[in-house]
Motif scaffolding. Structure first.
Motif, PDB file in Angstrom:
ATOM      1  N   ILE A 192     -25.773  43.196  26.138  1.00 57.63           N
ATOM      2  CA  ILE A 192     -24.668  42.517  25.472  1.00 57.63           C
ATOM      3  C   ILE A 192     -24.912  41.009  25.402  1.00 57.63           C
ATOM      4  N   SER A 193     -24.368  40.405  24.355  1.00 58.48           N
ATOM      5  CA  SER A 193     -24.493  38.965  24.178  1.00 58.48           C
ATOM      6  C   SER A 193     -23.126  38.291  24.125  1.00 58.48           C
ATOM      7  N   GLY A 194     -22.076  39.101  24.115  1.00 60.80           N
ATOM      8  CA  GLY A 194     -20.760  38.542  23.879  1.00 60.80           C
ATOM      9  C   GLY A 194     -20.489  38.364  22.403  1.00 60.80           C
ATOM     10  N   GLY A 195     -21.364  38.949  21.584  1.00 63.75           N
ATOM     11  CA  GLY A 195     -21.175  38.951  20.143  1.00 63.75           C
ATOM     12  C   GLY A 195     -20.499  40.227  19.694  1.00 63.75           C
ATOM     13  N   LEU A 196     -20.183  40.305  18.417  1.00 64.86           N
ATOM     14  CA  LEU A 196     -19.414  41.432  17.893  1.00 64.86           C
ATOM     15  C   LEU A 196     -20.153  42.760  18.003  1.00 64.86           C
ATOM     16  N   ASP A 197     -21.400  42.795  17.530  1.00 64.20           N
ATOM     17  CA  ASP A 197     -22.117  44.058  17.351  1.00 64.20           C
ATOM     18  C   ASP A 197     -22.291  44.828  18.657  1.00 64.20           C
ATOM     19  N   SER A 198     -22.856  44.152  19.657  1.00 60.53           N
ATOM     20  CA  SER A 198     -23.092  44.826  20.931  1.00 60.53           C
ATOM     21  C   SER A 198     -21.782  45.098  21.667  1.00 60.53           C
ATOM     22  N   SER A 199     -20.769  44.263  21.445  1.00 59.47           N
ATOM     23  CA  SER A 199     -19.487  44.466  22.121  1.00 59.47           C
ATOM     24  C   SER A 199     -18.794  45.730  21.623  1.00 59.47           C
TER      25      SER A 199
ATOM     26  N   GLU B 177     -14.116  39.060   3.554  1.00 60.29           N
ATOM     27  CA  GLU B 177     -12.748  38.604   3.274  1.00 60.29           C
ATOM     28  C   GLU B 177     -12.502  37.252   3.954  1.00 60.29           C
ATOM     29  N   ASN B 178     -11.877  36.349   3.225  1.00 61.63           N
ATOM     30  CA  ASN B 178     -11.552  35.020   3.764  1.00 61.63           C
ATOM     31  C   ASN B 178     -12.797  34.276   4.275  1.00 61.63           C
ATOM     32  N   ASN B 179     -13.918  34.555   3.646  1.00 69.28           N
ATOM     33  CA  ASN B 179     -15.187  33.923   4.027  1.00 69.28           C
ATOM     34  C   ASN B 179     -15.586  34.226   5.477  1.00 69.28           C
ATOM     35  N   ILE B 180     -15.165  35.370   5.986  1.00 68.79           N
ATOM     36  CA  ILE B 180     -15.518  35.791   7.343  1.00 68.79           C
ATOM     37  C   ILE B 180     -16.549  36.906   7.248  1.00 68.79           C
ATOM     38  N   GLU B 181     -17.765  36.646   7.706  1.00 66.31           N
ATOM     39  CA  GLU B 181     -18.803  37.684   7.635  1.00 66.31           C
ATOM     40  C   GLU B 181     -18.415  38.855   8.536  1.00 66.31           C
ATOM     41  N   LYS B 182     -18.718  40.052   8.062  1.00 69.56           N
ATOM     42  CA  LYS B 182     -18.404  41.313   8.747  1.00 69.56           C
ATOM     43  C   LYS B 182     -16.894  41.459   8.988  1.00 69.56           C
ATOM     44  N   TYR B 183     -16.104  40.944   8.066  1.00 69.04           N
ATOM     45  CA  TYR B 183     -14.656  40.930   8.265  1.00 69.04           C
ATOM     46  C   TYR B 183     -14.097  42.318   8.581  1.00 69.04           C
ATOM     47  N   ILE B 184     -14.447  43.322   7.792  1.00 69.87           N
ATOM     48  CA  ILE B 184     -13.823  44.635   7.952  1.00 69.87           C
ATOM     49  C   ILE B 184     -14.219  45.290   9.269  1.00 69.87           C
ATOM     50  N   LEU B 185     -15.423  45.043   9.736  1.00 69.68           N
ATOM     51  CA  LEU B 185     -15.848  45.577  11.030  1.00 69.68           C
ATOM     52  C   LEU B 185     -15.064  44.896  12.148  1.00 69.68           C
TER      53      LEU B 185
ATOM     54  N   GLU C   7     -11.578  36.156  21.208  1.00 67.58           N
ATOM     55  CA  GLU C   7     -12.684  35.202  21.261  1.00 67.58           C
ATOM     56  C   GLU C   7     -14.042  35.872  21.102  1.00 67.58           C
ATOM     57  N   ILE C   8     -14.069  37.186  21.230  1.00 65.29           N
ATOM     58  CA  ILE C   8     -15.311  37.928  21.004  1.00 65.29           C
ATOM     59  C   ILE C   8     -15.332  38.542  19.611  1.00 65.29           C
ATOM     60  N   VAL C   9     -14.243  39.218  19.236  1.00 69.36           N
ATOM     61  CA  VAL C   9     -14.238  39.953  17.977  1.00 69.36           C
ATOM     62  C   VAL C   9     -14.293  39.017  16.771  1.00 69.36           C
ATOM     63  N   TRP C  10     -13.803  37.790  16.903  1.00 69.54           N
ATOM     64  CA  TRP C  10     -13.845  36.845  15.790  1.00 69.54           C
ATOM     65  C   TRP C  10     -14.879  35.737  16.022  1.00 69.54           C
ATOM     66  N   ARG C  11     -15.736  35.930  16.993  1.00 69.61           N
ATOM     67  CA  ARG C  11     -16.755  34.922  17.298  1.00 69.61           C
ATOM     68  C   ARG C  11     -17.799  34.864  16.186  1.00 69.61           C
ATOM     69  N   LYS C  12     -18.244  33.659  15.847  1.00 69.17           N
ATOM     70  CA  LYS C  12     -19.265  33.484  14.814  1.00 69.17           C
ATOM     71  C   LYS C  12     -20.575  34.108  15.272  1.00 69.17           C
ATOM     72  N   LYS C  13     -21.286  34.690  14.333  1.00 70.04           N
ATOM     73  CA  LYS C  13     -22.534  35.375  14.640  1.00 70.04           C
ATOM     74  C   LYS C  13     -23.593  34.431  15.200  1.00 70.04           C
ATOM     75  N   VAL C  14     -24.246  34.898  16.289  1.00 68.18           N
ATOM     76  CA  VAL C  14     -25.417  34.220  16.845  1.00 68.18           C
ATOM     77  C   VAL C  14     -26.445  35.300  17.154  1.00 68.18           C
ATOM     78  N   GLY C  15     -27.616  35.255  16.509  1.00 67.12           N
ATOM     79  CA  GLY C  15     -28.645  36.256  16.760  1.00 67.12           C
ATOM     80  C   GLY C  15     -29.269  36.083  18.124  1.00 67.12           C
ATOM     81  N   ILE C  16     -29.805  37.168  18.691  1.00 67.83           N
ATOM     82  CA  ILE C  16     -30.403  37.100  20.018  1.00 67.83           C
ATOM     83  C   ILE C  16     -31.591  36.145  20.049  1.00 67.83           C
ATOM     84  N   HIS C  17     -32.304  36.031  18.924  1.00 67.26           N
ATOM     85  CA  HIS C  17     -33.430  35.102  18.872  1.00 67.26           C
ATOM     86  C   HIS C  17     -32.951  33.655  18.867  1.00 67.26           C
TER      87      HIS C  17
END
Length: 498
Positions: free
Chosen positions: A241-248, A412-420, A431-441
């Motif tokens: 986990i990274s505290g990002g949306l996908d892994s969370s 939607e509303n310029n939010i990437e992956k909004y529907i997910l 603070e996790i579900v709406w956190r801006k994307k940061v790749g592991i790299h």
């Protein structure tokens, strides 16, 4: 146990069949050869992938996730039929249409009557390559670039391997005339004729857009991801986990599915996402273990990833480098990892503020196309450390669903992956579900490390990505053509290489 195979078929016997095969690892491969319709067939395999069913040789890596439905089609009441037998049974009834009925991540090669059948699962999964050599009257099919005989390893010039070129030649590899068997494709070879065959597509996720309602989309996404997690076999599980949306999201669902779930987060002392990962872990009542590695591990890991994914496209290698570094920490014992990789591709994770809805459509399709040749879900990434890695976002039923959803909902509303994000907004803290994307790299500092390593001012080329690609290309050549020991690759070696 490492899983993989290499099959070499000849029109007639040749001494070349005794040529040494250099595999990616030192796994105990066994070798068999036999005659089939006058052809000499040599099979190198590992683990339990080499089996004989009713005079049909079956080579298989991966697994099927809709077994019960397929068993009912075949009318098997015992439920003990192996995945290999299920595929063979379906093929004997439906022919090539059988693959459209199967869900799962797999590659396979089998002999049925006078046909050699080469096929992959619908979506990104284990890797497989092939080469028809008309001059030598030979066919090679393998799960590893590193198993291609040395005499067949001829590098393609760098200028033909730019990522922009792959769009029109998705099956190409770094080696001349060695091609990928793309996800959702198959080849049928008539063994009674001259060796040859066409790569044919049986699956594409490009569906009719028909889900416009946000509530409906949220419900179906949650349902499909839950089912994808539920289809993973029982057992202990690891989640990075990274505290990002996908892994969370994946970890939240995995906590419900698996009795013993262990969470880990990774990074360097200076670059990490330990704080965010801890926030998420605490929110679901779990502890998270931290793995700290040094930046000087990146170079070796970068080389290892090239050897495992078998290409030189640095955008993907860079992403996988910290992942590979992490996998080493689990190599002492067999383990299973559930991955959050894939959501950026399917839900517009790389969208930019200026993009229109039509741009999102093209972006998602472009990113999905890259999965045909990026090998980011290659079985080799886990096998080398005795790990099984599962990718719920690439369950074909979820992939189908994402292409049916209105692309507008993905940004939607310029939010990437909004529907997910919206689908899991009631389950995961804000603070996790709406956190801006940061790749592991990015979060581990891997990307910036290689940006600094590639000194553009010295090269006279300001295209950082092209410089990184060229570095990966030269390292690929060093590993697969010149057989350099990657322990000897350091900054000094790279400077000489470039």
């Amino acid at each position: 146990m490492k899983k993989g195979f290499t099959l070499i078929m000849y029109e007639k016997y040749t001494k070349e069949k005794d040529e040494k095969i250099n595999f990616t690892s030192n796994a105990p491969y066994k070798v068999e050869d036999y005659e089939y319709y006058g052809k000499t067939v040599v099979v190198h395999s590992a683990g339990d992938t080499n089996q004989l069913y009713n005079d049909s040789k079956f080579l298989f890596v991966g697994g099927i996730t809709n077994r019960q439905a397929l068993l009912e089609i075949i009318a098997c009441k015992t439920g003990n039929m192996s995945d290999e037998k299920i595929i063979l049974g379906l093929y004997e009834i439906y022919g090539q249409d059988a693959f459209r009925m199967i869900s799962g991540a797999f590659v396979c090669v089998f002999l049925s009557a006078a046909k050699l059948v080469i096929a992959t699962g619908k979506t990104s999964g284990p890797s497989m390559y092939y080469k028809f050599d008309k001059a030598k009257k030979k066919l090679i099919v393998t799960t590893e670039i590193g198993a291609i005989p040395q005499s067949d390893r001829v590098m393609i010039p760098f200028r033909y391997l730019k990522e922009s070129s792959m769009v029109n030649n998705r099956s190409a590899t770094n080696l001349l005339d060695v091609n990928r068997v793309l996800p959702g494709h198959f080849i049928e070879v008539d063994i009674t004729m001259e060796l040859g065959g066409m790569l044919q597509c049986y699956y594409s996720p490009c569906k009719t857009i028909k889900i416009y309602d946000e509530a409906e989309a949220k419900f179906k996404i949650k349902e499909a991801l839950t089912n994808a997690i539920d289809n993973i076999p029982d057992g202990d599980m690891i989640s990075l986990i990274s505290g990002g949306l996908d892994s969370s999201i994946i970890t939240y669902l995995a906590k419900k599915r698996f009795k013993n779930l262990n969470l880990y987060t990774v990074g360097t002392e200076n670059r990490n996402e330990f704080k965010e990962a801890t926030v998420f872990a605490n929110s679901i009542g779990e502890k998270v273990n931290t793995i700290i590695f040094e930046e000087n591990e990146f170079i070796r890991s970068f080389c290892e990833v090239i050897s495992l994914v078998g290409h030189s496209h640095s955008r993907f290698i860079e992403y996988l480098t910290p992942v590979n570094t992490t996998h080493k920490y689990f190599k002492q014992a067999e383990g299973r990892i559930v991955s959050g990789y894939g959501s950026d591709i399917l839900f517009g994770g790389f969208a930019k503020p200026h993009m229109k809805v039509s741009d999102i459509t093209r972006l998602v399709w472009s990113e999905y196309n890259s999965t045909y040749w990026s090998n980011e879900t290659s079985q080799n990434l886990g096998d080398v450390y005795n790990l099984d890695i599962y990718y719920p976002y690439f369950d074909d039923r979820l992939v189908d669903l994402t292409f049916e959803i209105d692309p507008k909902l993905k940004f939607e509303n310029n939010i990437e992956k909004y529907i997910l994000r919206a689908a899991f907004s009631d389950d995961i803290v804000d603070e996790i579900v709406w956190r801006k994307k940061v790749g592991i790299h990015e979060g581990t500092g891997c990307e910036s490390f290689f940006t600094q390593l590639v000194d553009t001012s010295k090269w006279g080329n300001t295209d950082i990505r092209e410089n990184k690609d060229y570095l990966a290309y030269k390292l690929f050549e060093s590993i697969f053509i010149n057989h350099i020991n990657i322990d000897n690759v350091d900054k000094e070696y790279i400077n000489k290489l470039l």
